[in-house]
Structure formats: C-alpha cells, structure tokens
Design a protein around this motif. Structure first.
Motif, short mmCIF file in Angstrom:
data_model
loop_
_atom_site.label_atom_id
_atom_site.label_comp_id
_atom_site.label_asym_id
_atom_site.label_seq_id
_atom_site.Cartn_x
_atom_site.Cartn_y
_atom_site.Cartn_z
N GLU A 165 47.33 33.04 31.89
CA GLU A 165 47.94 32.73 33.27
C GLU A 165 47.18 32.19 34.26
O GLU A 165 46.78 32.65 35.47
CB GLU A 165 48.15 34.26 33.87
N GLY A 166 46.49 30.93 33.87
CA GLY A 166 45.68 30.13 34.73
C GLY A 166 44.24 30.68 35.01
O GLY A 166 43.55 29.98 35.53
N LYS A 167 44.04 31.66 34.10
CA LYS A 167 42.30 32.22 34.13
C LYS A 167 41.66 32.12 33.00
O LYS A 167 42.23 32.15 31.96
CB LYS A 167 42.30 33.74 34.72
N THR A 168 40.43 31.75 32.90
CA THR A 168 39.62 31.56 31.94
C THR A 168 39.09 33.09 31.78
O THR A 168 38.41 33.73 32.34
CB THR A 168 38.43 30.44 32.22
N LEU A 169 39.30 33.29 30.39
CA LEU A 169 38.84 34.83 29.94
C LEU A 169 37.72 34.45 28.80
O LEU A 169 37.78 33.59 27.81
CB LEU A 169 39.65 35.32 29.35
N ALA A 170 36.37 34.82 29.11
CA ALA A 170 35.34 34.75 28.12
C ALA A 170 34.96 36.19 27.43
O ALA A 170 34.76 37.05 27.95
CB ALA A 170 34.12 34.30 28.94
N SER A 171 34.84 35.98 26.18
CA SER A 171 34.53 37.21 25.31
C SER A 171 33.57 36.85 24.34
O SER A 171 33.67 35.44 23.38
CB SER A 171 35.80 37.97 24.88
N VAL A 172 32.71 37.54 23.57
CA VAL A 172 32.11 37.46 22.27
C VAL A 172 32.88 38.18 21.33
O VAL A 172 33.21 39.20 21.11
CB VAL A 172 30.89 38.06 22.44
#
Length: 324
Positions: free
Chosen positions: A10-17
């Motif tokens: 939805e246009g947002k950057t999601l960061a996860s390990v």
C-alpha cells in the motif's frame, strides 16, 4: 540466509528480518559470507522508506559489507579470501550486505588490504572510503599540511569523522564544523584542533575573509557556499554530500578571483584502481585509536529501529552491524 528484507505494501516500505534465498549465481558473480556490514544514511532512507532509494521489491539493503568468499565464478577470487564491497548500487538495485550472504559481481569487490580485518573495514565502510577519496582530492590539488587549516563540515557523521581522523593523522590542522555540542569531545579525540559551530555557516556573501586552505564538505547547500567564499587563494573543496540540499547558492567569484577548485567526489562508481588505492591508504593512515572511538556496534535485528535515528541527526561516527 537471514537478512533484512524490504517489501512494499500500500505504498509503504516494510522492513523485517527473515529467512530468504539468494537468486541463482551469474557467470561472473561471487558468493560472500558476510561478517560485518554498516548502517549508512542511504540505508536508513531505504529501510524507513523516506527516500526513493529502492525501486524494485523485495530488496535486501546494505550498501557496504566485508566478509569471506564462499564460492566464486570469477577467477580473480577464491574461497576463503577476505573482501570488502562499497557502492555499485548494491543495497539499492542489487541485494546488499545486511544479510548473512551476498552475491555480487567480482568487479565490485576489493581484496581486503593487509592490516585490516573485516570489522575494521566496516568501521571504515562507504563513509571512510568517501573520506579518503576526498583527502586524496585535496592532496592532488596541492593542499598540504603547510598550506593552512582544513575545514570539515558535517564532521560528526561517518564521512566527516573519518576525514577529521585522516587529516589529523596526515599532519593537517583540522577545524570541525558541527551543530551538536555533544560531539565536541568526540571530534577532539579524533584530532580536530578546534570546533566551529554550524550556525556560523548560515549566511554568506560572494567572497569573505580567506580562512581555509582546503575543505571536505559533506553537507552541500548553503554550507558549501559559505565554505567556497572562505577558501584561500588556489584552495580546494572536496564535496561529497548533499544532506543540506542539492542547490548551491553561490557565484563564480571564488573560482575566477581566487582560483578556487570545487572537486566533486563519488565513491559509488569509483574505478577499481582508484578505490583499491584508497583502501590501501586507509589501512596505512588510520590510527588504531580510530577503530575504538568511531563505531557503535548493533545486531542485524536492531538495524531497522536504529535506521530512524539517522534521519533525526542522532548518530555520530559509524554504526557497525554484526552479521556473523
């Protein structure tokens, strides 16, 4: 492998390990087991999504890393060899170093110089390589320790702090510009002879009193304009940053009346011979004390949260990411 993976929703950057797999190796690529990486301003923009750094998702960020060759399809490299990488769009459009492994073109790798460990190489990192290239530009322009004082703007950041340490080690008198009083002791430990408040660089005239034999500018914008107006006759400014803006509100007067040189410095696409020479100089010039004073160590899992601190100007020196 474990990695920081950036995805978009939805246009947002999601960061996860998370655990992920590398793409198949190309004919000229090298697989590196990453020991150490760094968290840079560009990484922070990518991880938080506050800069248009990443255009293809998923992406593994990390614009620099150091480690050991696991497998090589490039005859110049062999298993067990220690290497370092900075730039070349890694961590932007090619999976980067904030992961347990990285698969990159052999042309992008530099063998680790004698005297450097992988950890030391990442304390230096992209920021340190850029700083060394700036110092080399001043040397090539004829700026010597005898020429006079050299000013470093944005001195508490990764590039600026390494530039202060390098210039001091090479015998220069260094004035460090910073907007944070809390960094004064740190900069003096690195070798700054004096501290200049950033507020002194707010406004400028086309020409001002000549103060500096040379400069390393990491800020750009109005700060760079002020520096140019204060450079001595035949001095040089090595410019490598634009945190203060990409516009340059200056005139031609410093260049045509004082013979001033403005030298742009890029580390992302620097030719192999140039970057190899810079890494060798870094190994030779930086004092042992620099490695103790200039780095904060975090884990891979901590990196996404720490990224936000970069954008709030709350980081000094280098942020080192321990991978293995």
């Amino acid at each position: 492998m474990k990695a920081i993976v950036l995805e978009q929703a939805e246009g947002k950057t999601l960061a996860s390990v998370k655990q992920t797999a590398l793409p198949a190796a190309g004919p000229d690529e090298v697989l590196v087991d990453v020991d150490w990486s760094g968290l840079n301003y560009k990484d922070a923009l990518a991880i938080t999504g506050k800069g248009k750094i990443i255009r293809n998702f998923p992406m593994v960020p990390g614009i620099d890393f150091a480690g050991v060759v696991n497998h090589s399809n490039d005859e110049r490299f062999s298993a067990g060899q220690q290497v370092v990488l900075t730039g070349w769009g890694v961590g932007e459009n090619h999976w980067g170093g904030l992961a347990e492994q990285a698969q990159v073109k052999g042309d992008w790798l530099v063998p680790l110089p004698a005297g450097l460990t992988a950890r030391k190489a990442m304390i230096i990192g992209t920021a340190g390589l850029t700083a060394m290239l700036c110092v080399m530009a001043l040397e090539e322009a004829g700026v010597t320790p005898e020429s006079g004082e050299v000013v470093v703007t944005g001195a508490s950041g990764g590039v600026g702090s390494t530039a202060v340490a390098l210039l001091h080690a090479l015998g220069y008198q260094v004035a460090a510009v910073t907007g944070r009083e809390s960094t004064h002791d740190y900069l003096q430990k690195l070798g700054a002879a004096r501290i200049v408040p950033r507020s002194d660089f707010a406004q400028t005239r086309p020409l001002e009193k000549q103060l500096w034999a040379g400069a390393v500018d990491t800020v750009g914008g109005a700060v760079l304009a002020k520096v140019l107006a204060q450079i001595n006759y035949s001095g040089c400014v090595a410019a490598c940053g634009l945190a203060g803006g990409f516009e340059l509100p200056t005139t031609v007067m410093p260049f045509i009346l004082r013979n001033v040189r403005l030298q742009g410095v890029d580390s992302v696409s620097a030719p192999l011979a140039r970057r190899t020479a810079a890494w060798q100089r870094l190994a030779e010039v930086l004092p042992e004390s620099f490695y103790a004073d200039a780095a904060t160590e975090i884990s891979l899992e901590e990196a996404p949260a720490v990224a936000g601190a970069f954008l709030n100007n709350a980081i000094q020196g280098r942020t080192l990411v321990k991978i293995r």
